[in-house]
Design a protein around this motif. Sequence first.
Motif, PDB file in Angstrom:
ATOM      1  N   ASN A 103       0.998  -1.178  -0.047  1.00  0.00           N
ATOM      2  CA  ASN A 103      -0.139  -0.084  -0.057  1.00  0.00           C
ATOM      3  C   ASN A 103       0.806   1.335   0.125  1.00  0.00           C
ATOM      4  O   ASN A 103       0.442   2.273   0.268  1.00  0.00           O
ATOM      5  CB  ASN A 103      -1.039   0.034   1.185  1.00  0.00           C
ATOM      6  N   GLN A 104       2.042   1.123  -0.051  1.00  0.00           N
ATOM      7  CA  GLN A 104       3.131   2.402  -0.030  1.00  0.00           C
ATOM      8  C   GLN A 104       2.696   3.251   1.233  1.00  0.00           C
ATOM      9  O   GLN A 104       2.700   4.298   1.102  1.00  0.00           O
ATOM     10  CB  GLN A 104       3.144   3.180  -1.339  1.00  0.00           C
ATOM     11  N   ALA A 105       2.536   2.496   2.399  1.00  0.00           N
ATOM     12  CA  ALA A 105       2.231   3.029   3.514  1.00  0.00           C
ATOM     13  C   ALA A 105       3.323   3.661   4.360  1.00  0.00           C
ATOM     14  O   ALA A 105       4.381   3.085   4.058  1.00  0.00           O
ATOM     15  CB  ALA A 105       1.402   2.309   4.425  1.00  0.00           C
ATOM     16  N   GLU A 106       3.066   4.765   4.967  1.00  0.00           N
ATOM     17  CA  GLU A 106       4.136   5.315   5.731  1.00  0.00           C
ATOM     18  C   GLU A 106       3.635   5.085   7.200  1.00  0.00           C
ATOM     19  O   GLU A 106       2.484   5.479   7.535  1.00  0.00           O
ATOM     20  CB  GLU A 106       4.564   6.918   5.330  1.00  0.00           C
ATOM     21  N   VAL A 107       4.364   4.450   8.084  1.00  0.00           N
ATOM     22  CA  VAL A 107       3.877   4.090   9.466  1.00  0.00           C
ATOM     23  C   VAL A 107       5.107   4.737  10.184  1.00  0.00           C
ATOM     24  O   VAL A 107       6.250   4.199  10.250  1.00  0.00           O
ATOM     25  CB  VAL A 107       3.863   2.745   9.694  1.00  0.00           C
ATOM     26  N   THR A 108       4.730   5.774  11.163  1.00  0.00           N
ATOM     27  CA  THR A 108       5.632   6.398  12.036  1.00  0.00           C
ATOM     28  C   THR A 108       5.145   6.234  13.530  1.00  0.00           C
ATOM     29  O   THR A 108       4.044   5.887  13.616  1.00  0.00           O
ATOM     30  CB  THR A 108       6.055   7.772  11.577  1.00  0.00           C
ATOM     31  N   ARG A 109       6.078   6.716  14.389  1.00  0.00           N
ATOM     32  CA  ARG A 109       5.755   6.825  15.862  1.00  0.00           C
ATOM     33  C   ARG A 109       6.721   7.833  16.518  1.00  0.00           C
ATOM     34  O   ARG A 109       7.487   8.345  16.153  1.00  0.00           O
ATOM     35  CB  ARG A 109       6.270   5.467  16.516  1.00  0.00           C
ATOM     36  N   ASP A 110       5.860   8.227  17.648  1.00  0.00           N
ATOM     37  CA  ASP A 110       6.503   9.038  18.669  1.00  0.00           C
ATOM     38  C   ASP A 110       7.492   8.099  19.430  1.00  0.00           C
ATOM     39  O   ASP A 110       7.498   6.779  19.466  1.00  0.00           O
ATOM     40  CB  ASP A 110       5.379   9.463  19.546  1.00  0.00           C
TER      41      ASP A 110
END
Length: 392
Positions: A264-271
């Motif tokens: 899905n060409q997703a960008e998954v980020t976090r604090d």
Amino acid sequence: MNERVNLLLVDDREDGLLALEVVLRSPRYNLLKASSGADALRKLLDHDVAVILLDVQMPGMDGFETASLIKTHERLKGVPIIFVTGIHGDPRLVNQGYEVGAIDYVCKPFEPYILQSKVSVLVDLHVKNAQEARRKVEAEYAAREQEALRASEKRFRDLSEELAAANAELRQFAWVASHDLKEPLRVVASYVTLLSRCYEGKLSPEADEYLGYVKEGVLRMNSLLEGLLSLTGISQEEVRSRPVELNRVFESVTQSLEVLIRENQAEVTRDELPLVKADPAQIGQVLQNLIANAIKFKRRDEPPRVHVGAIRRDGEWVLNVRDNGIGIKPQYTDRIFGVFQRLHSLDEYPGAGVGLAICKKIVDKHGGRIWVDSEPGAGSTFFFQLPHQESA
Ligand code: ADP
């Protein structure tokens, strides 16, 4: 008991009343005065009287008639009467007095001390009786309350036990049903696969189409049963809480979702995520379901961007998973946490409709809360809060 008690003084003559009043004046007594039999009856009906001092010789209704009437009244008949008479010791009068319910006699002019002690004895008796009656009523009331409380506690216990038993039975039923249904489904799936391998393209185009529907149905049924099994499995599982590094949980969840993220060409980020006290596997499942949904329910015009954040609120960590997806209409934000509740067709977005139900079950079992904030077309943020956490 410090309340004043009422004494009723009855005499048609002012001087007679005054003589009684002077002798009986005391902080213990409240002196009510009546100047006739009728007046006395009225006062008795309006007040709770401890002792009546009743003049015998009165015009109209005399003392005896008044006493007879008093004795016919259910509430008044127990009130002691001391007759006050001017005729010394006339045995006929004395007898008549006792017949109509006199307790005692005093003759005018009376000895103050004797009258005071006679009245005092009767008042003490009245007070004692009243206290006794009150105690009885209170005890009866308390006993009844106790009994009602015990009955409702028992009913509550019975109901809770029934509910727990029914719940356990239902969970067991759901588990057995989904587990046992998988076996015949496996048989159907194997033979459909065999059929299509041997005959696809060799029969009519319709036959191929129908085989396709059967395969889809099997897949769908399988995913529903899987969902039901994991939901009932989670319900039965214990929560084994220990300190969990959410940063690590995030890494392992994004690794499991690697294919979905890539496709899905997703960008998954976090604090920077905190250390919390929770069941690591279960909290991982919550994060995984929320991130997977955030990717799945993406908008067509943009690749999914998902961010996992943490806010400290009132000493507790609130975690959130934010996306830029299709969003949820406000009227559905509660419903989506129910089992098999979906807002889209399977063609649009596949899924069994248990992901959020599982998240809710896990968060509930941790004693926390899960909810969503969303704007259709702009994205959603799912929040969950866990109690008793330790800071990172
Ligand atoms: P499933 O994903 O299998 O349909 P879920 O219980 O995970 O089941 O979600 C229930 C429904 O809630 C979904 O079908 C979808 O309509 C809605 N939903 C869940 N997550 C999101 C999201 N991040 N954005 C938009 N809608 C969502």
